[in-house]
Design an enzyme around this catalytic site. Structure first.
Site, PDB file in Angstrom:
ATOM      1  N   LYS A 251       0.868  -1.190   0.000  1.00 44.72           N
ATOM      2  CA  LYS A 251       0.000   0.000   0.000  1.00 44.72           C
ATOM      3  C   LYS A 251       0.895   1.228   0.000  1.00 44.72           C
ATOM      4  O   LYS A 251       2.018   1.189   0.519  1.00 44.72           O
ATOM      5  CB  LYS A 251      -0.870   0.024   1.260  1.00 44.72           C
ATOM      6  CG  LYS A 251      -2.124   0.859   1.125  1.00 44.72           C
ATOM      7  CD  LYS A 251      -3.254   0.066   0.515  1.00 44.72           C
ATOM      8  CE  LYS A 251      -4.477   0.890   0.268  1.00 44.72           C
ATOM      9  NZ  LYS A 251      -5.598   0.036  -0.157  1.00 44.72           N
TER      10      LYS A 251
ATOM     11  N   ASP B 281      -7.075   4.197  -4.408  1.00 41.25           N
ATOM     12  CA  ASP B 281      -7.707   4.061  -3.101  1.00 41.25           C
ATOM     13  C   ASP B 281      -8.342   5.440  -2.841  1.00 41.25           C
ATOM     14  O   ASP B 281      -8.658   6.149  -3.813  1.00 41.25           O
ATOM     15  CB  ASP B 281      -6.681   3.652  -2.022  1.00 41.25           C
ATOM     16  CG  ASP B 281      -7.338   3.183  -0.717  1.00 41.25           C
ATOM     17  OD1 ASP B 281      -7.824   2.050  -0.668  1.00 41.25           O
ATOM     18  OD2 ASP B 281      -7.401   3.961   0.242  1.00 41.25           O
TER      19      ASP B 281
HETATM   20  P1  NDP Z   1     -13.145   7.565  -2.616  1.00 38.64           P
HETATM   21  O1  NDP Z   1     -12.081   8.587  -2.508  1.00 38.64           O
HETATM   22  O2  NDP Z   1     -13.757   7.322  -3.949  1.00 38.64           O
HETATM   23  O3  NDP Z   1     -14.330   7.881  -1.588  1.00 38.64           O
HETATM   24  C1  NDP Z   1     -14.091   8.005  -0.238  1.00 38.64           C
HETATM   25  C2  NDP Z   1     -15.396   8.386   0.446  1.00 38.64           C
HETATM   26  O4  NDP Z   1     -15.212   8.244   1.841  1.00 38.64           O
HETATM   27  C3  NDP Z   1     -15.789   9.830   0.192  1.00 38.64           C
HETATM   28  O5  NDP Z   1     -17.194   9.937   0.206  1.00 38.64           O
HETATM   29  C4  NDP Z   1     -15.171  10.544   1.388  1.00 38.64           C
HETATM   30  O6  NDP Z   1     -15.812  11.759   1.758  1.00 38.64           O
HETATM   31  C5  NDP Z   1     -15.405   9.512   2.476  1.00 38.64           C
HETATM   32  N1  NDP Z   1     -14.405   9.699   3.519  1.00 38.64           N
HETATM   33  C6  NDP Z   1     -13.064   9.706   3.387  1.00 38.64           C
HETATM   34  N2  NDP Z   1     -12.483   9.952   4.571  1.00 38.64           N
HETATM   35  C7  NDP Z   1     -13.498  10.089   5.443  1.00 38.64           C
HETATM   36  C8  NDP Z   1     -13.554  10.348   6.835  1.00 38.64           C
HETATM   37  N3  NDP Z   1     -12.430  10.523   7.555  1.00 38.64           N
HETATM   38  N4  NDP Z   1     -14.781  10.398   7.428  1.00 38.64           N
HETATM   39  C9  NDP Z   1     -15.912  10.219   6.722  1.00 38.64           C
HETATM   40  N5  NDP Z   1     -15.915   9.995   5.397  1.00 38.64           N
HETATM   41  C10 NDP Z   1     -14.730   9.917   4.783  1.00 38.64           C
HETATM   42  O7  NDP Z   1     -12.499   6.224  -2.029  1.00 38.64           O
HETATM   43  P2  NDP Z   1     -12.974   4.709  -2.251  1.00 38.64           P
HETATM   44  O8  NDP Z   1     -14.442   4.643  -2.386  1.00 38.64           O
HETATM   45  O9  NDP Z   1     -12.110   4.115  -3.295  1.00 38.64           O
HETATM   46  O10 NDP Z   1     -12.519   4.042  -0.855  1.00 38.64           O
HETATM   47  C11 NDP Z   1     -13.398   3.947   0.248  1.00 38.64           C
HETATM   48  C12 NDP Z   1     -12.907   2.847   1.169  1.00 38.64           C
HETATM   49  O11 NDP Z   1     -12.886   1.608   0.462  1.00 38.64           O
HETATM   50  C13 NDP Z   1     -11.496   3.021   1.729  1.00 38.64           C
HETATM   51  O12 NDP Z   1     -11.436   2.454   3.011  1.00 38.64           O
HETATM   52  C14 NDP Z   1     -10.652   2.181   0.784  1.00 38.64           C
HETATM   53  O13 NDP Z   1      -9.447   1.767   1.397  1.00 38.64           O
HETATM   54  C15 NDP Z   1     -11.599   1.012   0.549  1.00 38.64           C
HETATM   55  N6  NDP Z   1     -11.368   0.216  -0.649  1.00 38.64           N
HETATM   56  C16 NDP Z   1     -11.263   0.782  -1.874  1.00 38.64           C
HETATM   57  C17 NDP Z   1     -11.081  -0.014  -2.980  1.00 38.64           C
HETATM   58  C18 NDP Z   1     -11.023   0.538  -4.362  1.00 38.64           C
HETATM   59  O14 NDP Z   1     -10.867  -0.255  -5.293  1.00 38.64           O
HETATM   60  N7  NDP Z   1     -11.176   1.829  -4.577  1.00 38.64           N
HETATM   61  C19 NDP Z   1     -10.941  -1.464  -2.866  1.00 38.64           C
HETATM   62  C20 NDP Z   1     -11.160  -1.962  -1.532  1.00 38.64           C
HETATM   63  C21 NDP Z   1     -11.337  -1.133  -0.483  1.00 38.64           C
HETATM   64  P3  NDP Z   1     -15.166  13.195   1.395  1.00 38.64           P
HETATM   65  O15 NDP Z   1     -15.293  13.302  -0.083  1.00 38.64           O
HETATM   66  O16 NDP Z   1     -15.978  14.179   2.154  1.00 38.64           O
HETATM   67  O17 NDP Z   1     -13.725  13.129   1.843  1.00 38.64           O
HETATM   68  O1  2IT Z   2      -7.954  -1.715  -0.616  1.00 44.11           O
HETATM   69  C1  2IT Z   2      -7.915  -2.209  -1.757  1.00 44.11           C
HETATM   70  O2  2IT Z   2      -8.089  -3.419  -1.970  1.00 44.11           O
HETATM   71  C2  2IT Z   2      -7.682  -1.301  -2.887  1.00 44.11           C
HETATM   72  N1  2IT Z   2      -7.599  -0.094  -2.706  1.00 44.11           N
HETATM   73  C3  2IT Z   2      -7.507  -1.859  -4.273  1.00 44.11           C
HETATM   74  C4  2IT Z   2      -6.112  -2.371  -4.467  1.00 44.11           C
HETATM   75  C5  2IT Z   2      -5.764  -2.787  -5.861  1.00 44.11           C
HETATM   76  O3  2IT Z   2      -4.579  -3.042  -6.080  1.00 44.11           O
HETATM   77  O4  2IT Z   2      -6.632  -2.867  -6.731  1.00 44.11           O
END
Ligand code: NDP
Ligand code: 2IT
Length: 448
Positions: free
Chosen positions: A128, A168
């Site tokens: 990461k 992420d």
């Molecule tokens: P995005 O940046 O697309 O969205 C993040 C969302 O979470 C936004 O709505 C943001 O709000 C909110 N957020 C971020 N920080 C906070 C906080 N401290 N308190 C409340 N809300 C918060 O990210 P993703 O959707 O890609 O990721 C979301 C989660 O999923 C993370 O934990 C990530 O590690 C996990 N994840 C992502 C994957 C991927 O493929 N993208 C895969 C697996 C897991 P705001 O805009 O107001 O900051």
């Molecule tokens: O938390 C996660 O699994 C991710 N942000 C996606 C990682 C990846 O390599 O696709």
């Protein structure tokens, strides 16, 4: 050596060295509870000190990103790549740009990623990375300039067979495009060094949707195991980003009533349930807006409540999809009081350890992100294999593969997570043990 003291010894060893890294210690603690008995029962695991080797990152790269923004000012950020474990394949895991990013957060995410990636059945190690850069309110040009500066430092440490970053929080298709462009310019190579790329330059169909869609495929598997269905259930979702919106869309397509989305500033609530059209509109527009949820209120799609989280809203199913430790024990109790029976994590470690204990005590279904959000990295693995073959599979095939992988992970969790004689499935234990066996076997087979 008795098991309990062994757990204490291992945990204390890590605690002493990394006592300020609370998220990392939290993630390790959660896993150790389940894997120490497996470790103790296996001489090879013990003799090769598998647990300590698995808990500590193989390599951590730290760099300073000094860059000139579009006003000509110099900015300085901190960047990291945690290359946690490569026993099962190239380091693989996302990049996060957020002011809260620090080494502890990235170490927890890299550690969890190893377990998650092992569950997918694809040959991927775990890593990461990211930076403490806050992209909120920045111009597109500043985002590009930052991504280029970040990649100038990172590029020498990654490669299609070495370490393959992806997105992420705050790193989506746009950022991956800028990062990839800089990598290609500097290395004069077209290779699958990043995943989540645009479809025109080596990206995969279904990668954007995969985490959220995969979460709902996992939910379907959970429901099937309980002779239930997603259709007709009331679902609350936190977050309004990539994972949250695609989970909301797929849940809604499956006939659930999705009543919330949220972000760091508040909550959007629609008692009747958001329509597929509402969610699709949000998916299409959220990258261009400062706060898509306020815009959704303006469009008549729900009521905005500033500074609120979704956890007090009555529901059958809760899907935390924003960030780590966003759901604490009070929230967990509130969910259970209101009749929620399933909590599946879309985010990484969104439920605190105390919240998890509330779920276990109440014997409600709780699925950790390393199992239920593995769809994203699984599609990344499929993107890597398409890149290696210079091919592109169609969306239908990939969506089927995603469903197969999520069902496979569900089965692994059930096999390892059934408590003796009971019907309750401890998905946390199931995920930790199933992943640990694969990782530990890979480490043992490769010696010291
Ligand atoms: P995005 O940046 O697309 O969205 C993040 C969302 O979470 C936004 O709505 C943001 O709000 C909110 N957020 C971020 N920080 C906070 C906080 N401290 N308190 C409340 N809300 C918060 O990210 P993703 O959707 O890609 O990721 C979301 C989660 O999923 C993370 O934990 C990530 O590690 C996990 N994840 C992502 C994957 C991927 O493929 N993208 C895969 C697996 C897991 P705001 O805009 O107001 O900051
Ligand atoms: O938390 C996660 O699994 C991710 N942000 C996606 C990682 C990846 O390599 O696709």
């Amino acid at each position: 050596m008795p098991q309990l003291s062994n757990f204490d010894e291992i945990y204390q060893f890590l605690h002493k060295r990394f006592e300020n890294e609370k998220e990392y210690l939290q993630a390790v603690h959660e896993v150790l509870q389940d894997i120490v008995p497996i470790y103790n029962a296996n001489e090879a695991y013990k003799s090769l000190d598998v647990i300590r080797r698995l808990c500590m990152p193989e390599r951590i790269i730290y760099f300073t990103i000094s860059w000139m923004n579009s006003d000509g000012d110099i900015e300085v950020n901190q960047g990291w790549r945690v290359q946690h474990n490569s026993a099962m394949g190239p380091y693989k895991g996302g990049l996060r740009f957020h002011p809260t990013v620090n080494l502890s957060v990235l170490k927890f995410l890299a550690f969890e990623q190893c377990f998650k990636n092992a569950l997918t059945g694809l040959p991927m190690g775990g890593g990461k990375g990211g930076a403490d850069f806050n992209p909120k309110g920045r111009s597109d040009r500043d985002i590009m300039l930052f991504c280029q500066a970040f990649m100038r430092e990172l590029q020498r440490h990654i490669g299609a067979n070495t370490d393959v970053p992806a997105g992420d929080i705050n790193v989506g298709a746009r950022e991956i495009g800028y990062l990839y462009g800089e990598y290609r310019r500097l290395n004069n190579r077209f290779e699958g060094v990043l995943t989540g790329k645009g479809l025109e330059f080596g990206g995969s169909y279904v990668r954007t949707e995969a985490t959220g869609f995969g979460l709902i495929y996992f939910l379907e598997a959970v429901c099937r195991a309980q002779d239930s269905v997603v259709e007709g259930k009331t679902v609350i979702v936190s977050g309004a980003g990539n994972v949250a919106l695609h989970a909301a869309l797929k849940a809604s397509e499956k006939g659930a009533k999705v009543v919330t989305l949220s972000n760091s500033r508040g909550l959007l609530y629609n008692e009747q349930g958001l329509s597929e059209a509402d969610i699709t509109w949000a998916i299409e527009n959220h990258n261009q807006r400062d706060n898509i949820l306020l815009d959704m209120e303006d469009e008549g799609m729900g009521k905005w409540q500033a500074d609120e989280t979704p956890w007090h809203i009555k529901c059958d199913i809760a899907l935390p999809c924003a960030t780590q430790n966003e759901l604490d024990e009070c929230d967990a109790r509130k969910l259970i009081e209101n009749g929620c029976t399933m909590i599946l994590e879309g985010a990484n470690m969104p439920c605190t350890d105390k919240a998890q204990n509330v779920f276990f005590d109440a014997k409600v279904t709780y699925v950790p992100g390393k199992a239920s959000n593995a769809g994203g990295v699984a599609l990344s693995g499929l993107e890597m294999s398409q890149n290696a073959m210079f091919s592109q599979r169609n969306a239908e095939t990939l969506d089927e593969q995603l469903q197969t992988i999520m069902n496979h992970i569900h089965n692994l969790c059930v096999t390892e997570g059934k408590l003796g004689g009971e019907t309750y499935i401890n998905y946390m234990k199931g995920a930790n043990v199933a992943a640990f066996r694969k990782l530990a076997d890979a480490i043992v087979a490769q010696g010291v």
